[in-house]
Design a protein around this motif. Structure first.
Motif, short mmCIF file in Angstrom:
data_model
loop_
_atom_site.label_atom_id
_atom_site.label_comp_id
_atom_site.label_asym_id
_atom_site.label_seq_id
_atom_site.Cartn_x
_atom_site.Cartn_y
_atom_site.Cartn_z
N ASP A 12 37.25 53.40 28.84
CA ASP A 12 36.77 54.74 28.51
C ASP A 12 35.33 54.67 28.06
O ASP A 12 35.00 54.98 26.92
CB ASP A 12 37.66 55.34 27.42
CG ASP A 12 37.27 56.78 27.15
OD1 ASP A 12 36.75 57.43 28.07
OD2 ASP A 12 37.48 57.23 26.03
N SER A 13 34.46 54.27 28.92
CA SER A 13 33.08 54.13 28.51
C SER A 13 32.23 54.99 29.42
O SER A 13 32.24 54.85 30.64
CB SER A 13 32.71 52.65 28.60
OG SER A 13 31.33 52.54 28.73
N ASN A 14 31.47 55.89 28.83
CA ASN A 14 30.67 56.82 29.64
C ASN A 14 29.55 56.12 30.37
O ASN A 14 29.23 56.45 31.49
CB ASN A 14 30.03 57.89 28.75
CG ASN A 14 31.09 58.61 27.95
OD1 ASN A 14 32.27 58.48 28.23
ND2 ASN A 14 30.65 59.37 26.97
C1 LIG Z 1 31.44 59.55 25.92
O1 LIG Z 1 30.64 60.74 25.85
C2 LIG Z 1 31.07 61.67 24.89
C3 LIG Z 1 30.18 62.89 24.97
O2 LIG Z 1 29.45 62.87 26.13
C4 LIG Z 1 31.00 61.03 23.52
O3 LIG Z 1 31.47 61.96 22.54
C5 LIG Z 1 31.87 59.79 23.49
O4 LIG Z 1 31.74 59.14 22.25
C6 LIG Z 1 31.47 58.84 24.60
N1 LIG Z 1 32.40 57.74 24.62
C7 LIG Z 1 32.04 56.46 24.64
C8 LIG Z 1 33.14 55.46 24.67
O5 LIG Z 1 30.89 56.13 24.65
#
Ligand SMILES: *[C@@H]1O[C@H](CO)[C@@H](O)[C@H](O)[C@H]1NC(C)=O
Ligand SMILES: *[C@@H]1O[C@H](CO)[C@@H](O)[C@H](O)[C@H]1NC(C)=O
Ligand SMILES: *[C@@H]1O[C@H](CO)[C@@H](O)[C@H](O)[C@H]1NC(C)=O
Ligand SMILES: *[C@@H]1O[C@H](CO)[C@@H](O)[C@H](O)[C@H]1NC(C)=O
Ligand SMILES: *[C@@H]1O[C@H](CO)[C@@H](O)[C@H](O)[C@H]1NC(C)=O
Ligand SMILES: *[C@@H]1O[C@H](CO)[C@@H](O)[C@H](O)[C@H]1NC(C)=O
Ligand SMILES: *[C@@H]1O[C@H](CO)[C@@H](O)[C@H](O)[C@H]1NC(C)=O
Ligand SMILES: *[C@@H]1O[C@H](CO)[C@@H](O)[C@H](O)[C@H]1NC(C)=O
Length: 678
Positions: free
Chosen positions: A286-288
């Motif tokens: 789950d990593s953006n």
């Molecule tokens: C992914 O993105 C969302 C908002 O864009 C953020 O709240 C979240 O922490 C992010 N998750 C990770 C794992 O970086």
């Protein structure tokens, strides 16, 4: 219902029952009256006995040969008719015309698929019917929906073990009162709105079917849902509902779930069974930033007016409400870590079963295990390291059963077990973890087992143990100590000091044991000495009252008579095979065999070595002797006979000659008939 009648009245009733029975047909003798119940089970009946007393309320016709139920009997008070395991094909449409009060019908294990249409007309005449068992009748869903037409009052329905493939709104459309529905062991692969109108349904069993998923689950009133042994890949409840689900038990074990089920947002769920799936957590995906994978999944076409369900896939916060969970069974899955705060969100969790998963590290200080935890099973994972910081330990005040077996634990907080006040049983088998000597300073490669007053059972089999230090368990009143499969084990005479007053079971199988003084362990009942190359039984055993003794795979050739009689006086179970017993010295064995209370579990496999250097099954030796069987023995018999016969001949010849001395000179004379020259 039990009715208490004055004895005289009861006698009269019984008599009248007998009278009626003897004066009528068919096969009335196969019935027995017990108060108002007629029991006609296991007879040869081919129809309903008509001559029973008119007041009977229950009629049991189990396991007979009734093929049709035609002419209805006149038992107006009858409320229960039980007719399972006949060859019933049809119930005539007028069959119930004189038994209108029937509430409870059991037609399990029959062939109602043959005459289901007529049977259906019969069932509709029963306006009081509440409990109906149609399990194992070869019914398809179309037959079932015909049979169940207009049965508006039925509360408990059993359709298990039939041939149902799919259900829809029409399947049970008149059954508004249903509380319990058993559909297990059919071939269901699709269910479309079949339960939506059942606002009272509390127990639903769908186990052993082929359902591929359960989406938009919204049966708010359900208490128990069992969908075990299906092919579920998804379980998704309607997460938009504001209502609190009544669900208490959800069984999704033996399915193909990859994701933790999407549970209702509000519920009273207490027991969640998820064993034998493919569950894991996927936070690491789950990593953006690093990937552009699909992060959510949409389910459309869910029936009803709903547009669809959307779920974020990789996030760990999908679990719905698990705050009431008492039992969580996640064994046999692929869980490699527990999401942060996951265990913490179950404040009254009592049983946590995580056996056979892929856990590698467990940090107890991070996981915040709840104080209510009673049983924790982490067996058969890949744990190498169990961490606990000072603050987190000591809070598990209720932890009683702890199973850490079959991991690779090398590091453990040495004092952790001493800080758990309710601990009764620990299984640390198959972990390379030692036992700390006294005066030991903190060293995580061994565990301190001293002064744990609650601990009763300790399994340390296969832990690569070397020398057990002095007083290793003092202050810990163990009743059950398993040390088997530690081939390098060396037990100092003082190592088990302190256990002599409590120990009941001691496992020393495959520990390289030579000799040991057991005489202090007066309470010892069960002893495992298998696989130790013992050539003689330690005499100190004889002062004990053992009930179970495993002596397999040693080098014993015999037991002495006193050992045999002393052991036989208390033993109930003994295992003996794999020893080179001497066939000529088996008196002890026959002593054992004569002792009635003693069970020689493996007596068929016990062998002995005969004079001929061959192994024989002791059970096949005909008498308590060492005579061996086979061709050689015949040979020896012949030889023996010959030598005896020869000696007899010789002796008799000698006697003859001795008692009739004159024959001797005559014989000589005869033989030497020529006169001698002198
Ligand atoms: C992914 O993105 C969302 C908002 O864009 C953020 O709240 C979240 O922490 C992010 N998750 C990770 C794992 O970086
Ligand atoms: C069920 O009830 C309907 C309407 O009352 C009736 O038409 C139908 O024949 C009934 N079915 C049976 C099997 O009796
Ligand atoms: C339904 O019938 C099956 C087989 O006859 C039985 O094993 C099961 O316990 C029954 N279900 C209920 C809820 O009584
Ligand atoms: C679910 O049904 C199966 C099959 O009948 C049974 O073995 C299991 O115990 C049930 N689960 C629960 C939680 O009762
Ligand atoms: C993921 O993103 C990269 C670059 O942003 C792009 O080249 C690639 O095609 C994307 N992959 C998929 C499956 O969308
Ligand atoms: C421990 O168990 C007892 C008895 O079952 C229970 O009353 C108590 O609430 C439990 N402790 C915790 C912290 O849950
Ligand atoms: C611990 O778990 C293992 C494997 O699941 C099992 O074989 C063993 O019997 C359990 N130990 C105890 C004491 O129940
Ligand atoms: C005794 O120990 C051996 C070796 O660990 C084991 O295989 C055997 O099952 C044990 N005997 C009994 C009766 O449990």
């Amino acid at each position: 219902m039990v009715v208490f009648l004055p004895p005289l009245l009861l006698l009269l009733l019984l008599l009248s029952g007998q009278l009626v029975q003897t004066s009528s047909h068919p096969h009335p003798d196969s019935c027995r009256l017990v108060q108002t119940a007629a029991l006609c089970n296991h007879g040869q009946l081919s129809s309903v006995p008509l001559g029973l007393p008119g007041f009977i309320e229950e009629l049991h016709l189990n396991h007979n040969h009734i093929q049709t139920l035609q002419n209805g009997p006149s038992y107006p008070a009858l409320h229960t008719l039980s007719c399972p395991d006949n060859q019933l094909e049809t119930v005539g449409s007028k069959f119930f015309s004189h038994t209108p009060l029937i509430e409870h019908l059991n037609f399990a294990v029959n062939n109602l698929h043959v005459g289901y249409q007529e049977t259906s007309r019969a069932l509709t005449t029963l306006s009081q019917l509440r409990v109906l068992d149609l399990s194992d009748n070869g019914l398809t869903e179309d037959m079932a929906s015909v049979l169940l037409q207009n049965l508006t009052r039925v509360e408990h329905l059993n359709l298990s073990r039939n041939l149902l493939l799919r259900l829809d709104e029409r399947s049970f459309r008149d059954m508004h009162q249903l509380r319990e529905l058993d559909l297990q062991r059919n071939s269901l692969f699709e269910i479309d709105g079949a339960f939506l109108h059942m606002h009272r349904l509390q127990r639903l069993n769908l186990a052993f079917n082929y359902l591929p998923c359960l989406l938009n689950f919204q049966m708010v009133q359900l208490l128990v849902l069992n969908v075990s042994h299906n092919s579920l890949e998804w379980f998704i409840s309607n997460q938009d509902l504001e209502e609190t689900f009544q669900l208490e038990t959800l069984d999704l074990s033996d399915n193909r779930l990859l994701f933790f089920p999407f549970l209702p947002t509000r519920s009273h769920l207490r027991n969640l069974h998820l064993s034998k799936n493919r569950l894991s957590f996927y936070e690491h995906l789950d990593s953006n930033a690093t990937s552009n994978w699909t992060t959510s999944i949409h389910f459309y076409n869910l029936g009803g007016n709903l547009s669809g369900v959307m779920a974020r896939l990789w996030s760990d916060d999908l679990h719905g409400d698990i705050s009431s969970l008492e039992l969580l069974d996640l064994s046999w899955n692929q869980v490699s870590y527990l999401p942060h705060g996951f265990v913490g969100s179950m404040p009254i969790l009592t049983w946590l079963k995580m056996g056979t998963n892929c856990l590698e590290v467990l940090d107890l200080s991070r996981e915040q295990l709840p104080g209510s935890l009673y049983e924790l099973d982490l067996s058969n994972n890949r744990l190498t390291d169990l961490r606990a910081s000072g603050g987190s330990v000591g809070e598990l005040g209720n932890l009683t059963y702890l199973n850490l077996s079959q991991n690779s634990l090398q590091r453990l907080p040495s004092w952790w077990f001493s800080s758990l006040p309710s601990l009764v049983s620990v299984d640390l088998s198959s972990n390379p973890v030692g036992v700390c000597p006294s005066g030991h300073q903190d060293d995580s490669s061994c565990v301190v087992w001293r002064n744990i007053p609650s601990l009763k059972q300790l399994q340390l089999a296969g832990c690569h143990l070397g020398t057990l230090p002095d007083s290793a368990f003092s202050g810990t009143p163990l009743t059950h100590l398993e040390l088997s499969n530690n081939p390098e084990l060396i037990i100092q005479p003082t190592a088990l000091q302190g256990l002599s007053r409590t120990l009941q079971h001691l496992g020393l199988g495959n520990t390289g044991l030579r000799d040991f003084d057991f005489s202090h362990f007066h309470h010892l009942k069960s002893l495992n000495l298998s696989g130790n190359s013992l050539t003689r039984l330690p005499d100190s055993l004889l002062s004990l009252q053992l009930t179970c003794l495993d002596l397999r795979n040693n080098r014993l050739s015999s037991l002495t008579a006193s050992q045999a009689s002393s052991l036989a006086s208390s033993l109930q179970t003994v295992l003996l095979n794999g020893n080179p017993f001497n066939c000529c010295r088996l008196d002890w064995y026959w002593t054992f065999e004569r002792t009635e209370a003693l069970r020689m579990v493996d007596s068929w496999d016990v062998t002995c070595l005969g004079l001929d250097e061959q192994t024989h099954r002791v059970q096949l030796l005909s008498s308590p002797s060492c005579e061996s069987e086979g061709e050689e023995s015949v040979f020896w018999y012949v030889l023996l006979f010959l030598s005896v016969a020869l000696s007899l001949v010789g002796i008799s010849a000698l006697c003859l000659l001795t008692f009739r001395p004159r024959t001797l000179p005559r014989a000589i004379k005869k033989k030497c008939w020529r006169p001698t020259p002198y």
